[in-house]
Design an enzyme around this catalytic site. Sequence first.
Site, PDB file in Angstrom:
ATOM      1  N   GLU A  81       0.382  -1.378   0.040  1.00  0.00           N
ATOM      2  CA  GLU A  81      -0.340   0.119  -0.578  1.00  0.00           C
ATOM      3  C   GLU A  81       1.087   1.377  -0.067  1.00  0.00           C
ATOM      4  O   GLU A  81       1.124   2.016   1.206  1.00  0.00           O
ATOM      5  CB  GLU A  81      -0.508  -0.484   1.726  1.00  0.00           C
ATOM      6  CG  GLU A  81      -1.760  -1.384   1.056  1.00  0.00           C
ATOM      7  CD  GLU A  81      -3.175  -0.880   2.661  1.00  0.00           C
ATOM      8  OE1 GLU A  81      -2.009  -0.090   3.241  1.00  0.00           O
ATOM      9  OE2 GLU A  81      -3.973  -2.107   2.503  1.00  0.00           O
ATOM     10  N   ASN A 105      -5.761  -5.067  -2.299  1.00  0.00           N
ATOM     11  CA  ASN A 105      -6.246  -5.221  -0.954  1.00  0.00           C
ATOM     12  C   ASN A 105      -8.032  -4.303  -1.169  1.00  0.00           C
ATOM     13  O   ASN A 105      -7.115  -3.084  -1.373  1.00  0.00           O
ATOM     14  CB  ASN A 105      -5.722  -4.291   0.271  1.00  0.00           C
ATOM     15  CG  ASN A 105      -4.493  -5.229   0.798  1.00  0.00           C
ATOM     16  OD1 ASN A 105      -3.860  -6.333   0.311  1.00  0.00           O
ATOM     17  ND2 ASN A 105      -2.664  -3.671   1.402  1.00  0.00           N
ATOM     18  N   TYR A 147     -10.721  -3.003   1.119  1.00  0.00           N
ATOM     19  CA  TYR A 147     -12.144  -2.965   1.915  1.00  0.00           C
ATOM     20  C   TYR A 147     -13.661  -2.340   1.887  1.00  0.00           C
ATOM     21  O   TYR A 147     -14.284  -2.721   2.557  1.00  0.00           O
ATOM     22  CB  TYR A 147     -10.861  -1.780   3.121  1.00  0.00           C
ATOM     23  CG  TYR A 147      -9.700  -3.138   3.949  1.00  0.00           C
ATOM     24  CD1 TYR A 147     -10.077  -3.594   4.697  1.00  0.00           C
ATOM     25  CD2 TYR A 147      -8.705  -3.273   3.227  1.00  0.00           C
ATOM     26  CE1 TYR A 147      -8.813  -4.589   5.400  1.00  0.00           C
ATOM     27  CE2 TYR A 147      -7.770  -3.675   3.519  1.00  0.00           C
ATOM     28  CZ  TYR A 147      -7.775  -4.322   4.449  1.00  0.00           C
ATOM     29  OH  TYR A 147      -6.621  -5.078   5.287  1.00  0.00           O
TER      30      TYR A 147
HETATM   31  O1  IFM Z   1      -4.295  -2.658   9.715  1.00  0.00           O
HETATM   32  C1  IFM Z   1      -4.261  -2.807   7.684  1.00  0.00           C
HETATM   33  C2  IFM Z   1      -2.450  -2.978   7.239  1.00  0.00           C
HETATM   34  O2  IFM Z   1      -1.158  -2.775   7.811  1.00  0.00           O
HETATM   35  C3  IFM Z   1      -2.846  -2.224   5.953  1.00  0.00           C
HETATM   36  N1  IFM Z   1      -4.259  -2.364   5.023  1.00  0.00           N
HETATM   37  C4  IFM Z   1      -4.927  -2.015   5.823  1.00  0.00           C
HETATM   38  C5  IFM Z   1      -5.414  -2.756   7.164  1.00  0.00           C
HETATM   39  C6  IFM Z   1      -6.579  -2.303   8.118  1.00  0.00           C
HETATM   40  O3  IFM Z   1      -6.365  -0.920   7.803  1.00  0.00           O
END
Ligand code: IFM
Length: 445
Positions: A171, A295, A297
């Site tokens: 990220e 990633n 979310y």
């Molecule tokens: O905990 C984090 C992770 O370190 C990186 N991606 C998002 C996760 C949740 O915020």
Amino acid sequence: MNDRLPANFVFPRDFVWGTGTSAYQVEGAWNADGKGESIWDRFSHTPGKVASDENGDVACNQYHRFAEDIELARKLNLNAYRFSIAWPRVQPGGRGAFNEAGMDFYDRKIDALLRAGLEPYITLYHWDLPQELQDIGGWTNREVCKLFADYAAKMVERYGDRVKFWTTFNEPWCTTFLGYAWGIHAPGLKDDKAAAQVAHNLLLAHGLACIAARAAAQQAIELGIVLNLTITEPLHPQNDEDVKKAEAGWRRDCGYYLDPLLRGVYGPGVTDDIAEIEPEDLAIINQPMDYLGINYYMRSVVSNAPIPSPIDGHEYTQMGWEVYAPALRTLLTRIDKDYRDAYLPKIYVTENGAAFEDKLVDGVVDDPRRLNYLATHIEQVGLAIADGVDVQGYFAWSLLDNFEWAEGYARRFGIIYVDFESQERTVKNSGKWLAQVAAANSLQR
Ligand code: IFM
């Protein structure tokens, strides 16, 4: 286009089921056995930076308990384990001497993973830069990009006989914006100009590290980067202005990351903000990769009209993030559509998960909302595969409840509950459910 999978959807053979963690979030042992200080040690030890002034000094104490955690992951029927190396643990100052004790820790961890039948997926940088490198400008300094490549080569030399999958950065967007522009993460700067340079330097460091890692590898390795891409969607899909705005948002994000990485060009306007860029940089950034980690979310919603917060009837996690699974499929198919003509490697969903308030009652953590989050998102991964997208694995975030950066320990993402006082671990019901999915390699509804 179907929007539900068949009642029993079988994932492709050899599909990878794993979980993710990162060094600073779980290891603890912040100054053990010669480890150097990281920017997160410095940041979290500065009062007022992290909720309740918590820090990762002990975290899940995985430095001492890794064998137990690996055994738990094995019992969850997973076949992969994503984790990061703490650069200052293996090279305290980020340049110069390496720390044998720190490197030995990862030797033992990797060996334990392999014995347990878990494929290690290593991330070289998950945000814990050696503080000594921050003192010379951190990621604003191109010299740090070269040092990162040297460190990457050393890690591949050391572990490449056992570890095939290597991620350069986790990220980079977070390092750039949370770390250098908005001051929310270490190193805690609020400097847009610096952030623009950092965005570029991280990609440059990725390219240099890919070159150095391939040169150092004694055996075939696979290289990739992990991006937190989101899909931008219109609040009102029937409104042309909203649709245009969403499209512009997607293209802007691509211009910063996928365009340079996969095509060797920045999107319109991106380079205007970068003070230092050399003619050969984009060719370096545009290294062939074996995989792209995504990633996911939550989606991002745009509109010309005010956006209600929360959006009526929608669910939100403890982080305040909207739960909206269909956007994961949209994201995966959109990347596939837009970059198939470029050099698009295979894809892993390298993080996906949710923080909810969990309670341990009589030895049980019943977490139906997390279970539902995982189930609906895994279904969308299945749909993307059915659409023809080459998704080869799914990693839930996270194996363990852990140190959630500026939020401290109050946000639990784990499929395993951690009592931070006793360090006792309890598999949550969502973890037990994921274990069944992984064992069957299928999603049953
Ligand atoms: O905990 C984090 C992770 O370190 C990186 N991606 C998002 C996760 C949740 O915020």
